[in-house]
Enzyme design. Structure first.
Site, short mmCIF file in Angstrom:
data_model
loop_
_atom_site.label_atom_id
_atom_site.label_comp_id
_atom_site.label_asym_id
_atom_site.label_seq_id
_atom_site.Cartn_x
_atom_site.Cartn_y
_atom_site.Cartn_z
N ASP A 41 28.63 73.21 3.72
CA ASP A 41 28.45 74.56 4.06
C ASP A 41 29.32 75.31 4.76
O ASP A 41 30.36 75.05 4.48
CB ASP A 41 27.18 74.22 4.82
CG ASP A 41 26.02 75.49 4.63
OD1 ASP A 41 26.50 76.62 5.10
OD2 ASP A 41 25.02 75.39 4.10
N HIS A 86 25.40 80.02 8.85
CA HIS A 86 24.33 79.09 7.79
C HIS A 86 24.69 77.72 7.78
O HIS A 86 23.61 77.01 7.91
CB HIS A 86 25.04 79.60 6.42
CG HIS A 86 24.23 79.62 5.22
ND1 HIS A 86 24.19 78.13 4.68
CD2 HIS A 86 23.23 80.14 4.73
CE1 HIS A 86 23.22 78.15 3.64
NE2 HIS A 86 22.79 79.17 3.76
N SER A 92 18.02 77.66 0.75
CA SER A 92 18.80 76.86 1.66
C SER A 92 18.33 76.17 2.71
O SER A 92 18.86 75.28 3.32
CB SER A 92 19.88 78.05 2.31
OG SER A 92 20.81 78.54 1.41
#
Length: 532
Positions: free
Chosen positions: A169, A210, A413
């Site tokens: 990520d 994220h 996600s």
């Protein structure tokens, strides 16, 4: 790109070149280019696939003869990452062997059409300290954990520190108090050149929260503060594959899978699709190079005992419809998601052996944005949906860690790391099981979710998507909702750790290097500044 992102157009070509963001600089007057090579720039990165078994000296020689320079060669899969300023490099080495995804982002006048993410934060705010993060217990807001029985599972075990989860990520905040005990710096790496870089600066987050959010869903500490992850007892490796523009080029992902395969990582979480196309088509020149390289990398990781979990994207698309023409939420001319061929897949979610995850909201209905498809989805998990609000008034999205504190995001996600966390519990309670065996357990233990009788989300009288299949296996939910309690109840709970996580045992029996354990040393400001 990360599945949560909504991008804004930005012409950054000149600035990127000045900053050296596109690879090695063009040779100057005092540098000698190989004979017959031209160097008008910009220098681009390429993936190059070779015949299996090609030795590195042979690969290097072929690359040099075509006016390129080897950044890294992965002999296990015969794939190289190459840079070249010569626009004819691809033709010289063979257009069916080389592809520059980076080159898709450049216009004919040499300007970049890449886009900045809108979830950016300042670099300073992405590196937090214990003192800056709120300490209130936020567990009551975690409707998602209750949905998969994670709290009940923790009464049996919270996972084994010998199990390492690689979070492919945008990087994990190494100072967040809910993550720093689980994060293993020695197994973390940056992959933004396609070559592993273990320095802290290479794998720490820079422009996106994220990866930190995903990591918290998997393994945030059960310490009575903040939130608790699905498997708070396992370890995390930050494997940075998202660049500062929010892109995941295939060379980044290949590097991430190869790192996991060679460093004893048991499970990877992949909350992204490989750029520059949402659908990579194996029957299209160039894109077939990406398809082959990704297949080799994922297959090799699986052969080394790595279970890979991936999100199915937020395009609300039926992944079983070949040749369909869909458009990205980004609406970017040079970041198209059109399926221009008939053999097109979302990578890595549709790779063989990868556990593909769809998303549901708090009422267990497929999230409005979640892609789907009978045979394309293996299982489902909570990802949140603003159209499905919990009855107790909680935020409809998923609460997790972000640099500086906690935040709510919705997306596939967020669904994928719930599955990754359950898989980590399974790996803890079923030590020695293969990826195929763990996948079978995930599927068998999932709670079936039937196709909805009505999927008209906006009351227009028209179905917004069609769910095919039957109760125990269908296109919206696959085998059903993953269940953490079933994962820990079906095997043997791991023995308690006798010290720091990972200090007393290898990460995975019979796999990985002998030095894959970690001393769990804290990371200070001077290390971050020095990139150590």
């Amino acid at each position: 790109m990360p599945l949560l992102r909504r991008a804004q157009l930005a012409a950054l070509g000149a600035a990127l070149l000045a900053a050296g963001c596109l690879g090695a600089p063009v040779a100057g007057a005092d540098e000698q280019a190989p004979s017959g090579c031209v160097q008008p720039g910009p220098t681009l990165r390429y993936l190059v696939v070779f015949a299996r078994g090609t030795a590195q000296p042979d690969a290097d020689a072929q690359i040099a003869a075509a006016c390129g320079s080897t950044t890294v060669y992965y002999p296990q899969i015969a794939v190289a990452v190459v840079t070249s300023p010569d626009p004819g490099f691809g033709d010289k080495i063979g257009p069916d062997r080389a592809y520059s995804a980076q080159g898709e982002s450049w216009t004919s006048d040499g300007q970049s059409s890449r886009k900045k993410v809108d979830e950016t934060m300042s670099a300073a705010s992405l590196l937090t300290s214990t003192e800056t993060v709120p300490t209130a217990d936020l567990g009551e807001q975690q409707w998602d954990m209750r949905l998969i029985d994670a709290t009940l599972a923790h009464q049996i075990t919270e996972g084994d520190p010998r199990v390492v989860v690689g979070v492919l990520d945008s990087g994990i905040d190494p100072r967040h108090p809910d993550l720093k005990a689980a994060l293993d710096p020695q197994l973390s790496v940056g992959c933004l050149t396609g070559k592993p870089d273990p320095s802290v600066a290479a794998w720490a987050p820079t422009t996106s929260p994220h990866g930190t959010h995903v990591a918290g869903i998997i393994a945030a500490a059960d310490d009575g503060k903040g939130i608790t992850g699905v498997a708070p007892g396992v370890r995390l490796a930050s494997v940075k594959v998202v660049d500062d523009d929010g892109y995941i080029y295939p060379e980044y992902a290949v590097c991430g899978f190869m790192w996991a395969a060679t460093h004893g990582i048991a499970i990877t979480n992949n909350s992204y699709y490989v750029d520059p196309w949402e659908y990579t088509c194996s029957d299209q020149q160039g894109q077939r190079v990406v398809t082959e390289a990704m297949k080799r990398a994922v297959d090799y990781a699986t052969s080394q005992g790595v279970l890979n979990v991936a999100a199915v994207t937020n395009s609300a698309a039926d992944l079983t419809q070949p040749g369909a023409d869909t458009h990205s939420p980004d609406n970017a001319p040079n970041h198209s998601v059109r399926r221009i061929g008939t053999e097109c897949s979302v990578l890595p979610a549709e790779e063989r052996g990868v556990v593909a995850v769809s998303s549901v909201g708090s009422n267990q209905l497929k999230a409005s944005y979640s892609s789907y498809g009978l045979g394309a989805v293996d299982v489902t998990a909570p990802g949140g949906d603003v159209h499905q609000k919990p009855s107790n008034g909680d935020n409809p999205c998923v609460l997790s860690t972000v640099p500086g504190g906690y935040g709510d995001f919705c997306g596939t996600s967020m669904a994928a790391p719930h599955v990754t966390g359950v898989a980590a519990l399974l790996a803890s309670t079923h030590p020695g099981d293969t990826p195929a065996q763990l996948t079978k357990l995930l599927n068998q233990q999932a709670k079936p979710v039937q196709c909805p009788g009505d999927y008209d989300l906006n009351d227009t009288g028209v179905q917004d998507a069609y769910c095919s299949g039957y109760a125990s296996f269908n296109g919206f939910y696959g085998h059903g909702m993953v269940n953490a309690l079933a994962a820990v109840a079906s095997g043997t709970a791991p023995r308690p750790s006798t010290g720091a996580p990972g200090a007393d045992a290898p990460t995975r029996a019979g796999k990985g290097p002998t030095d894959a354990t970690s001393s769990q040393q804290p990371i200070g400001p001077e290390q971050l500044a020095a990139g150590q």
